[in-house]
Write a protein that holds these residues in place. Sequence first.
Motif, PDB file in Angstrom:
ATOM      1  N   ASP A  61     -19.803  10.517  -5.961  1.00 45.95           N
ATOM      2  CA  ASP A  61     -18.533  10.423  -5.238  1.00 45.95           C
ATOM      3  C   ASP A  61     -17.571   9.641  -6.136  1.00 45.95           C
ATOM      4  O   ASP A  61     -17.623   8.412  -6.220  1.00 45.95           O
ATOM      5  N   HIS A  62     -16.718  10.368  -6.849  1.00 44.52           N
ATOM      6  CA  HIS A  62     -15.868   9.725  -7.861  1.00 44.52           C
ATOM      7  C   HIS A  62     -14.829   8.796  -7.244  1.00 44.52           C
ATOM      8  O   HIS A  62     -14.362   7.864  -7.913  1.00 44.52           O
ATOM      9  N   ASP A  63     -14.475   9.020  -6.005  1.00 43.97           N
ATOM     10  CA  ASP A  63     -13.513   8.121  -5.346  1.00 43.97           C
ATOM     11  C   ASP A  63     -14.144   6.760  -5.068  1.00 43.97           C
ATOM     12  O   ASP A  63     -13.479   5.720  -5.160  1.00 43.97           O
ATOM     13  N   ALA A  64     -15.442   6.786  -4.732  1.00 41.40           N
ATOM     14  CA  ALA A  64     -16.138   5.529  -4.427  1.00 41.40           C
ATOM     15  C   ALA A  64     -16.681   4.839  -5.685  1.00 41.40           C
ATOM     16  O   ALA A  64     -16.857   3.617  -5.699  1.00 41.40           O
ATOM     17  N   CYS A  65     -16.936   5.609  -6.715  1.00 39.01           N
ATOM     18  CA  CYS A  65     -17.555   5.072  -7.935  1.00 39.01           C
ATOM     19  C   CYS A  65     -16.629   4.064  -8.624  1.00 39.01           C
ATOM     20  O   CYS A  65     -15.428   4.305  -8.790  1.00 39.01           O
ATOM     21  N   THR A  66     -17.210   2.927  -9.048  1.00 40.61           N
ATOM     22  CA  THR A  66     -16.446   1.879  -9.739  1.00 40.61           C
ATOM     23  C   THR A  66     -16.676   1.888 -11.248  1.00 40.61           C
ATOM     24  O   THR A  66     -16.180   1.005 -11.960  1.00 40.61           O
ATOM     25  N   LEU A  67     -17.465   2.870 -11.727  1.00 44.53           N
ATOM     26  CA  LEU A  67     -17.786   2.989 -13.156  1.00 44.53           C
ATOM     27  C   LEU A  67     -18.509   1.752 -13.696  1.00 44.53           C
ATOM     28  O   LEU A  67     -18.320   1.352 -14.838  1.00 44.53           O
ATOM     29  N   CYS A  68     -19.346   1.155 -12.852  1.00 40.75           N
ATOM     30  CA  CYS A  68     -20.096  -0.030 -13.287  1.00 40.75           C
ATOM     31  C   CYS A  68     -21.159   0.315 -14.331  1.00 40.75           C
ATOM     32  O   CYS A  68     -21.586  -0.540 -15.105  1.00 40.75           O
ATOM     33  N   GLY A  69     -21.633   1.561 -14.321  1.00 42.19           N
ATOM     34  CA  GLY A  69     -22.593   1.996 -15.324  1.00 42.19           C
ATOM     35  C   GLY A  69     -24.045   1.723 -15.008  1.00 42.19           C
ATOM     36  O   GLY A  69     -24.930   2.013 -15.818  1.00 42.19           O
ATOM     37  N   LYS A  70     -24.331   1.148 -13.835  1.00 44.07           N
ATOM     38  CA  LYS A  70     -25.721   0.801 -13.513  1.00 44.07           C
ATOM     39  C   LYS A  70     -26.615   2.036 -13.403  1.00 44.07           C
ATOM     40  O   LYS A  70     -27.786   1.988 -13.777  1.00 44.07           O
ATOM     41  N   CYS A  71     -26.064   3.118 -12.897  1.00 43.15           N
ATOM     42  CA  CYS A  71     -26.869   4.349 -12.772  1.00 43.15           C
ATOM     43  C   CYS A  71     -27.243   4.894 -14.141  1.00 43.15           C
ATOM     44  O   CYS A  71     -28.395   5.286 -14.380  1.00 43.15           O
ATOM     45  N   ALA A  72     -26.275   4.918 -15.058  1.00 41.45           N
ATOM     46  CA  ALA A  72     -26.537   5.423 -16.404  1.00 41.45           C
ATOM     47  C   ALA A  72     -27.508   4.523 -17.158  1.00 41.45           C
ATOM     48  O   ALA A  72     -28.381   4.998 -17.897  1.00 41.45           O
ATOM     49  N   ASP A  73     -27.358   3.206 -16.964  1.00 46.00           N
ATOM     50  CA  ASP A  73     -28.269   2.262 -17.611  1.00 46.00           C
ATOM     51  C   ASP A  73     -29.692   2.415 -17.089  1.00 46.00           C
ATOM     52  O   ASP A  73     -30.666   2.271 -17.844  1.00 46.00           O
ATOM     53  N   PHE A  74     -29.819   2.733 -15.801  1.00 45.44           N
ATOM     54  CA  PHE A  74     -31.143   2.870 -15.202  1.00 45.44           C
ATOM     55  C   PHE A  74     -31.873   4.116 -15.695  1.00 45.44           C
ATOM     56  O   PHE A  74     -33.092   4.085 -15.895  1.00 45.44           O
ATOM     57  N   CYS A  75     -31.147   5.213 -15.903  1.00 46.40           N
ATOM     58  CA  CYS A  75     -31.791   6.504 -16.196  1.00 46.40           C
ATOM     59  C   CYS A  75     -32.360   6.545 -17.608  1.00 46.40           C
ATOM     60  O   CYS A  75     -31.624   6.532 -18.603  1.00 46.40           O
ATOM     61  N   ARG A  76     -33.673   6.614 -17.699  1.00 48.40           N
ATOM     62  CA  ARG A  76     -34.356   6.638 -18.995  1.00 48.40           C
ATOM     63  C   ARG A  76     -34.274   8.005 -19.666  1.00 48.40           C
ATOM     64  O   ARG A  76     -34.647   8.172 -20.824  1.00 48.40           O
ATOM     65  N   PHE A  77     -33.822   9.012 -18.907  1.00 49.28           N
ATOM     66  CA  PHE A  77     -33.772  10.367 -19.441  1.00 49.28           C
ATOM     67  C   PHE A  77     -32.344  10.807 -19.778  1.00 49.28           C
ATOM     68  O   PHE A  77     -32.103  11.975 -20.083  1.00 49.28           O
ATOM     69  N   ASN A  78     -31.411   9.855 -19.701  1.00 51.72           N
ATOM     70  CA  ASN A  78     -30.013  10.113 -20.070  1.00 51.72           C
ATOM     71  C   ASN A  78     -29.392  11.262 -19.285  1.00 51.72           C
ATOM     72  O   ASN A  78     -28.591  12.041 -19.809  1.00 51.72           O
ATOM     73  N   ALA A  79     -29.771  11.347 -18.015  1.00 51.98           N
ATOM     74  CA  ALA A  79     -29.212  12.395 -17.158  1.00 51.98           C
ATOM     75  C   ALA A  79     -27.847  12.010 -16.596  1.00 51.98           C
ATOM     76  O   ALA A  79     -27.159  12.850 -16.025  1.00 51.98           O
ATOM     77  N   LEU A  80     -27.465  10.742 -16.749  1.00 53.72           N
ATOM     78  CA  LEU A  80     -26.140  10.291 -16.316  1.00 53.72           C
ATOM     79  C   LEU A  80     -25.469   9.551 -17.461  1.00 53.72           C
ATOM     80  O   LEU A  80     -26.128   8.813 -18.208  1.00 53.72           O
ATOM     81  N   ALA A  81     -24.161   9.756 -17.581  1.00 56.55           N
ATOM     82  CA  ALA A  81     -23.406   9.064 -18.627  1.00 56.55           C
ATOM     83  C   ALA A  81     -21.959   8.925 -18.196  1.00 56.55           C
ATOM     84  O   ALA A  81     -21.419   9.800 -17.511  1.00 56.55           O
TER      85      ALA A  81
END
Length: 275
Positions: A61-81
Amino acid sequence: MRIAVLSGKGGTGKTFISVNLAYVIKNAAYLDCDVEEPNGDLYFKGDKIVKQVDVDIPVIDHDACTLCGKCADFCRFNALAIIIDKVRVFSSLCHSCGGCKLVCPVSAITEVKKSIGTIKETEFEGHRVIGGEMNIKEETGVKIIDEIIEISKDILEDVVIDCPPGNGCSVMGSIKNADYCLLVAEPTIFGLHNLKMVYELTQVFEKKVGIVINKASQHKIINDFAESENIEVLLEVPFDKELGLINSNGEIAAKDMKYKHFFEKLADKLLVRKV
């Protein structure tokens, strides 16, 4: 007893051995975990019950997302960036663990279902047959294999698992609950290289192993390796044109009395190892 049949590459005769071994063991189940190129149903023919296999893919949800990056940092398979001003999801890399959703501090991640393939089940002359097949363009079939293994947990009879070739994640998922690993190899330099590769994997999982030499000839390169590692060669299937023709026609060689004894001999050697 759960017997996993492996090979270091495709084309060594893994499915040929798996199908015929399952056929000669009374009421044995056959699991086709080679979900990228399943061939078991070419032999075990019949009407099938088909079930779709889905995985959960994150949606941002791009309206709610704050671009903190925690999801991308968590993903070991680089599925989020984070690319420019948005979190991008690369669904082909996602392993559907759900971790990104859990770590998001503003609950900006939900999940949607994505079909990755199917599981097919049938009965063939007293044998339960369960197999899977990935959809075209999918990157991994591990979830399909996991579901096949889960479905098979209620099977009380002996089980033969036709594993994917190689030594990747899908192979690991196929052998994790196996009691014994049967390694199929051809007597060539490349055959030995691939055998060593898959043998090393089975040792990481601390599995008991034996070897079947398919298309056996006067070359003893596989026998020498087996002796050096103290691995028993349970069966040598001769290079035989008639046998090759039977197999290429999608017929079960063990139905022919000329070849049935090969697989009965193999089954006897394996089943005495039951815990």
